[in-house]
Design a protein around this motif. Structure first.
Motif, PDB file in Angstrom:
ATOM      1  N   ARG A   1       7.851  34.556  45.136  1.00 12.16           N
ATOM      2  CA  ARG A   1       6.649  34.586  45.980  1.00 12.16           C
ATOM      3  C   ARG A   1       6.356  36.002  46.472  1.00 12.16           C
ATOM      4  O   ARG A   1       5.204  36.458  46.487  1.00 12.16           O
ATOM      5  CB  ARG A   1       6.847  33.638  47.165  1.00 12.16           C
ATOM      6  CG  ARG A   1       5.713  33.603  48.192  1.00 12.16           C
ATOM      7  CD  ARG A   1       4.486  32.863  47.687  1.00 12.16           C
ATOM      8  NE  ARG A   1       3.753  33.602  46.654  1.00 12.16           N
ATOM      9  CZ  ARG A   1       2.879  33.048  45.824  1.00 12.16           C
ATOM     10  NH1 ARG A   1       2.624  31.760  45.870  1.00 12.16           N
ATOM     11  NH2 ARG A   1       2.262  33.777  44.919  1.00 12.16           N
TER      12      ARG A   1
ATOM     13  N   VAL B   1       5.485  38.408  43.220  1.00 15.64           N
ATOM     14  CA  VAL B   1       4.216  38.155  42.524  1.00 15.64           C
ATOM     15  C   VAL B   1       3.286  37.421  43.495  1.00 15.64           C
ATOM     16  O   VAL B   1       3.024  36.224  43.346  1.00 15.64           O
ATOM     17  CB  VAL B   1       4.434  37.319  41.238  1.00 15.64           C
ATOM     18  CG1 VAL B   1       3.203  37.406  40.328  1.00 15.64           C
ATOM     19  CG2 VAL B   1       5.666  37.772  40.476  1.00 15.64           C
ATOM     20  N   PRO B   2       2.789  38.133  44.500  1.00 14.63           N
ATOM     21  CA  PRO B   2       2.051  37.469  45.590  1.00 14.63           C
ATOM     22  C   PRO B   2       0.733  36.837  45.174  1.00 14.63           C
ATOM     23  O   PRO B   2       0.233  35.937  45.854  1.00 14.63           O
ATOM     24  CB  PRO B   2       1.829  38.603  46.595  1.00 14.63           C
ATOM     25  CG  PRO B   2       1.900  39.860  45.780  1.00 14.63           C
ATOM     26  CD  PRO B   2       2.908  39.583  44.715  1.00 14.63           C
ATOM     27  N   TYR B   3       0.167  37.282  44.059  1.00 18.45           N
ATOM     28  CA  TYR B   3      -1.160  36.799  43.657  1.00 18.45           C
ATOM     29  C   TYR B   3      -1.118  35.491  42.878  1.00 18.45           C
ATOM     30  O   TYR B   3      -2.141  34.834  42.695  1.00 18.45           O
ATOM     31  CB  TYR B   3      -1.863  37.859  42.794  1.00 18.45           C
ATOM     32  CG  TYR B   3      -1.096  38.248  41.556  1.00 18.45           C
ATOM     33  CD1 TYR B   3      -1.123  37.458  40.402  1.00 18.45           C
ATOM     34  CD2 TYR B   3      -0.318  39.404  41.534  1.00 18.45           C
ATOM     35  CE1 TYR B   3      -0.410  37.808  39.280  1.00 18.45           C
ATOM     36  CE2 TYR B   3       0.401  39.759  40.412  1.00 18.45           C
ATOM     37  CZ  TYR B   3       0.352  38.961  39.276  1.00 18.45           C
ATOM     38  OH  TYR B   3       1.081  39.319  38.164  1.00 18.45           O
ATOM     39  N   THR B   4       0.051  35.107  42.392  1.00 15.91           N
ATOM     40  CA  THR B   4       0.111  33.967  41.474  1.00 15.91           C
ATOM     41  C   THR B   4       0.217  32.631  42.203  1.00 15.91           C
ATOM     42  O   THR B   4       0.741  32.556  43.317  1.00 15.91           O
ATOM     43  CB  THR B   4       1.315  34.116  40.514  1.00 15.91           C
ATOM     44  OG1 THR B   4       1.184  33.208  39.440  1.00 15.91           O
ATOM     45  CG2 THR B   4       2.633  33.839  41.228  1.00 15.91           C
TER      46      THR B   4
ATOM     47  N   SER C   1       5.889  39.027  33.814  1.00 10.83           N
ATOM     48  CA  SER C   1       4.682  39.144  34.639  1.00 10.83           C
ATOM     49  C   SER C   1       4.170  40.573  34.674  1.00 10.83           C
ATOM     50  O   SER C   1       2.962  40.827  34.513  1.00 10.83           O
ATOM     51  CB  SER C   1       4.986  38.671  36.071  1.00 10.83           C
ATOM     52  OG  SER C   1       5.382  37.328  36.104  1.00 10.83           O
TER      53      SER C   1
ATOM     54  N   ASP D   1      -6.167  33.687  31.437  1.00 16.20           N
ATOM     55  CA  ASP D   1      -5.681  32.846  32.533  1.00 16.20           C
ATOM     56  C   ASP D   1      -4.484  32.076  31.986  1.00 16.20           C
ATOM     57  O   ASP D   1      -4.646  31.041  31.346  1.00 16.20           O
ATOM     58  CB  ASP D   1      -6.801  31.887  32.963  1.00 16.20           C
ATOM     59  CG  ASP D   1      -6.571  31.322  34.358  1.00 16.20           C
ATOM     60  OD1 ASP D   1      -5.411  31.038  34.683  1.00 16.20           O
ATOM     61  OD2 ASP D   1      -7.552  31.158  35.095  1.00 16.20           O
TER      62      ASP D   1
ATOM     63  N   GLU E   1       0.535  42.125  33.256  1.00 11.59           N
ATOM     64  CA  GLU E   1      -0.378  42.841  34.161  1.00 11.59           C
ATOM     65  C   GLU E   1      -0.622  44.272  33.688  1.00 11.59           C
ATOM     66  O   GLU E   1      -1.768  44.749  33.690  1.00 11.59           O
ATOM     67  CB  GLU E   1       0.193  42.839  35.579  1.00 11.59           C
ATOM     68  CG  GLU E   1      -0.764  43.416  36.609  1.00 11.59           C
ATOM     69  CD  GLU E   1      -0.291  43.170  38.031  1.00 11.59           C
ATOM     70  OE1 GLU E   1      -1.105  43.371  38.955  1.00 11.59           O
ATOM     71  OE2 GLU E   1       0.878  42.801  38.225  1.00 11.59           O
TER      72      GLU E   1
ATOM     73  N   SER F   1       2.654  26.612  45.964  1.00 12.45           N
ATOM     74  CA  SER F   1       1.242  26.334  46.254  1.00 12.45           C
ATOM     75  C   SER F   1       0.732  25.077  45.573  1.00 12.45           C
ATOM     76  O   SER F   1      -0.337  24.579  45.918  1.00 12.45           O
ATOM     77  CB  SER F   1       0.371  27.530  45.826  1.00 12.45           C
ATOM     78  OG  SER F   1       0.598  27.861  44.466  1.00 12.45           O
TER      79      SER F   1
ATOM     80  N   HIS G   1      -1.455  33.520  35.963  1.00 11.91           N
ATOM     81  CA  HIS G   1      -2.200  32.754  36.965  1.00 11.91           C
ATOM     82  C   HIS G   1      -1.263  31.825  37.725  1.00 11.91           C
ATOM     83  O   HIS G   1      -1.447  31.578  38.915  1.00 11.91           O
ATOM     84  CB  HIS G   1      -3.303  31.945  36.280  1.00 11.91           C
ATOM     85  CG  HIS G   1      -4.150  31.151  37.201  1.00 11.91           C
ATOM     86  ND1 HIS G   1      -5.172  31.703  37.951  1.00 11.91           N
ATOM     87  CD2 HIS G   1      -4.139  29.822  37.511  1.00 11.91           C
ATOM     88  CE1 HIS G   1      -5.751  30.754  38.672  1.00 11.91           C
ATOM     89  NE2 HIS G   1      -5.137  29.615  38.433  1.00 11.91           N
TER      90      HIS G   1
END
Length: 213
Positions: free
Chosen positions: A181, A184-187, A133, A110, A137, A209, A145
């Motif tokens: 954004r 890297v939509p998951y971060t 990133s 994380d 991955e 966020s 994260h």
């Protein structure tokens, strides 16, 4: 802090030789063991600390306290990095760049990354962060994260901040946030509170966020 309702902390330290990593680990132990009846305890301690060796990463993991391990590259542009970090532990570009790999290998999967926009061309930094990133991955099965996007803002006593080498205006800053954004939509994306209230409100609608001091 527990009585005020805090359940998560961001714990920081620097690289001063008089303050050891062992002392930091002891501080994490105190945080995890401190309880305030009936408020409970801190449930998650995120850390933003200097680059560590693989063995120290494993010691950090063994505390079973750490949530997210965050380290900013500051700039991915090697000549700019070397110009801004002329000496000390932080001046080793490769060592800093591979910090998150060591964290992953130690079981700290994380992690948070970031760069300080304004030191060099923002387009270079965005592409480098996306490559970083993707590397995490593809290699370890987990991307960052969080991604932080601090921007140089004028600060008294800092010549670099008053006249950034590659200043990022508001329009391009909004654009790079949108690109990150989408890419890297998951971060989780973290915006510094050094930005104006108006900019913070606008970017919360465009991909950010979280806020961080």
């Amino acid at each position: 802090m527990q009585r005020q309702g805090h359940r998560r902390l961001l714990v920081l330290t620097g690289e001063h030789p008089n303050y050891t990593f062992d002392q930091f680990l002891e501080a994490l132990k105190v945080i995890s063991e401190t309880t305030s009846d009936p408020c409970g305890q801190i449930r998650r301690a995120n850390v933003e600390i200097p680059s560590l060796s693989l063995s120290d990463m494993r010691r950090l993991k063994a505390t079973d306290v750490v949530g997210t391990y965050t380290l900013f590259q500051e700039t991915y542009h090697r000549p700019t990095f070397q110009k801004m970090h002329i000496s000390g532990p932080k001046s080793n570009y490769e060592n800093r760049l591979l910090t998150h790999d060591r964290a992953m290998r130690a079981g700290l999967d994380d992690v948070g990354i970031g760069t300080l926009f304004g030191l060099t061309d923002y387009r270079y930094e965005v592409m480098a962060m996306l490559m970083h990133s993707n590397h995490l991955e593809e290699t370890y099965g987990a991307g960052p994260h969080t991604i932080s996007v601090p921007r140089l803002r004028s600060a008294e006593g800092s010549e670099v901040s008053v006249a950034p080498p590659a200043e990022v205006d508001d329009a391009n800053f909004k654009k790079l946030v949108a690109i990150l954004r989408i890419a890297v939509p998951y971060t989780g994306m973290i915006l510094s509170t050094r930005e104006s209230p108006e900019m913070r409100r606008e970017l919360l609608k465009g991909g950010m966020s979280q806020m961080s001091a």
